[in-house]
Design a protein around this motif. Structure first.
Motif, PDB file in Angstrom:
ATOM      1  N   ALA A 156      -5.383  -7.673   8.295  1.00 30.73           N
ATOM      2  CA  ALA A 156      -5.878  -9.041   8.128  1.00 30.73           C
ATOM      3  C   ALA A 156      -7.200  -9.271   8.853  1.00 30.73           C
ATOM      4  N   GLY A 157      -7.481  -8.484   9.904  1.00 24.86           N
ATOM      5  CA  GLY A 157      -8.742  -8.595  10.640  1.00 24.86           C
ATOM      6  C   GLY A 157      -9.816  -7.659  10.096  1.00 24.86           C
ATOM      7  N   ASN A 158      -9.582  -7.075   8.933  1.00 23.51           N
ATOM      8  CA  ASN A 158     -10.511  -6.144   8.274  1.00 23.51           C
ATOM      9  C   ASN A 158     -10.721  -4.849   9.059  1.00 23.51           C
ATOM     10  N   ARG A 159      -9.706  -4.473   9.873  1.00 21.39           N
ATOM     11  CA  ARG A 159      -9.750  -3.218  10.627  1.00 21.39           C
ATOM     12  C   ARG A 159      -9.018  -2.141   9.843  1.00 21.39           C
ATOM     13  N   LYS A 160      -9.507  -0.916   9.933  1.00 20.07           N
ATOM     14  CA  LYS A 160      -8.925   0.215   9.213  1.00 20.07           C
ATOM     15  C   LYS A 160      -7.485   0.461   9.656  1.00 20.07           C
ATOM     16  N   VAL A 161      -6.614   0.664   8.685  1.00 18.56           N
ATOM     17  CA  VAL A 161      -5.211   1.019   8.926  1.00 18.56           C
ATOM     18  C   VAL A 161      -5.086   2.519   8.684  1.00 18.56           C
ATOM     19  N   THR A 162      -4.480   3.226   9.639  1.00 15.31           N
ATOM     20  CA  THR A 162      -4.379   4.681   9.512  1.00 15.31           C
ATOM     21  C   THR A 162      -2.946   5.181   9.355  1.00 15.31           C
ATOM     22  N   GLN A 163      -1.962   4.330   9.519  1.00 17.36           N
ATOM     23  CA  GLN A 163      -0.559   4.715   9.402  1.00 17.36           C
ATOM     24  C   GLN A 163       0.150   3.789   8.426  1.00 17.36           C
ATOM     25  N   GLY A 164       1.220   4.296   7.842  1.00 15.25           N
ATOM     26  CA  GLY A 164       2.033   3.467   6.965  1.00 15.25           C
ATOM     27  C   GLY A 164       2.440   4.219   5.714  1.00 15.25           C
ATOM     28  N   ALA A 165       3.176   3.526   4.882  1.00 16.67           N
ATOM     29  CA  ALA A 165       3.651   4.110   3.624  1.00 16.67           C
ATOM     30  C   ALA A 165       2.464   4.435   2.724  1.00 16.67           C
ATOM     31  N   GLN A 166       2.592   5.492   1.941  1.00 12.70           N
ATOM     32  CA  GLN A 166       1.502   5.878   1.051  1.00 12.70           C
ATOM     33  C   GLN A 166       1.190   4.767   0.057  1.00 12.70           C
ATOM     34  N   VAL A 167       2.215   4.122  -0.448  1.00 10.74           N
ATOM     35  CA  VAL A 167       2.019   3.089  -1.459  1.00 10.74           C
ATOM     36  C   VAL A 167       2.248   1.721  -0.840  1.00 10.74           C
ATOM     37  N   GLU A 168       1.208   0.940  -0.862  1.00 17.57           N
ATOM     38  CA  GLU A 168       1.268  -0.473  -0.483  1.00 17.57           C
ATOM     39  C   GLU A 168       0.299  -1.174  -1.414  1.00 17.57           C
TER      40      GLU A 168
END
Length: 186
Positions: A156-168
């Motif tokens: 939400a803050g426009n910061r890169k996400v590097t972890q999580g489920a492949q599909v979102e």
């Protein structure tokens, strides 16, 4: 001779728009096509191929159990199979589309992402890269002006996400199309 095509790009390159144009071209000449999109992608409602430019069209929904060979056998005379969100195809489905082209003489044109937000191949994309007779990279640009080749998930803050489920599933609020440099520097 029919072929299996893979037209891939980062997000926001016009893949769905191009697919809808190809469908229109076939139909304008009196040919029947079958359009498919993944049931996973519900951004614009399940069962619709929608362009960010506005055009929208109903499509059949595929999931991991969809049997393209059986669908083709049940409705002969189809001039072309058009698949949106092809990264969500299974390996077996890509092999079936390859058979559909080479044995059934029905072209299959697949549009999708090559990689996920971590730079990893999707199963469908990996198999398409291995089997497609023709591949075309569609182009889009990064904010910096370079060619965008990566899909960067952001919070939400426009910061890169590097972890999580492949599909979102998400659009511009969740993903940015970026070049390799911006992907690495974020």
């Amino acid at each position: 001779m029919a072929k299996l095509f893979f037209r891939y790009a980062a997000m926001n390159a016009g893949k769905s728009t191009a697919l809808l144009q190809v469908a229109h071209n076939y139909e304008e000449r009196g040919h029947q096509v079958r359009l498919f999109t993944s049931g996973v992608d519900d951004r614009y409602g399940v069962g619709f191929i929608t362009s960010r430019l506005g055009p929208k069209r109903e499509a059949e929904v595929f999931d991991k159990d969809t049997d393209f060979l059986a669908l083709n056998a049940a409705q002969p005379g189809i001039a072309c199979f058009l698949i949106d969100e092809a990264q969500f195809l299974t390996k077996a489905q890509v092999w079936a589309l390859h058979q559909l082209a080479h044995i059934g003489n029905t072209p299959a044109i697949c549009y999708g992402l090559r990689t996920d937000f971590q730079g990893e191949l999707f199963e469908g994309s990996a198999t398409l890269l291995a089997l497609a007779d023709e591949m075309d990279e569609m182009k889009t640009i990064c904010d910096c002006g370079r060619k965008a080749t990566m899909n960067m998930r952001v919070d939400a803050g426009n910061r890169k996400v590097t972890q999580g489920a492949q599909v979102e599933i998400g659009g511009n609020a969740r993903y940015r199309s970026v070049c390799g440099r911006c992907f690495r520097q974020s």
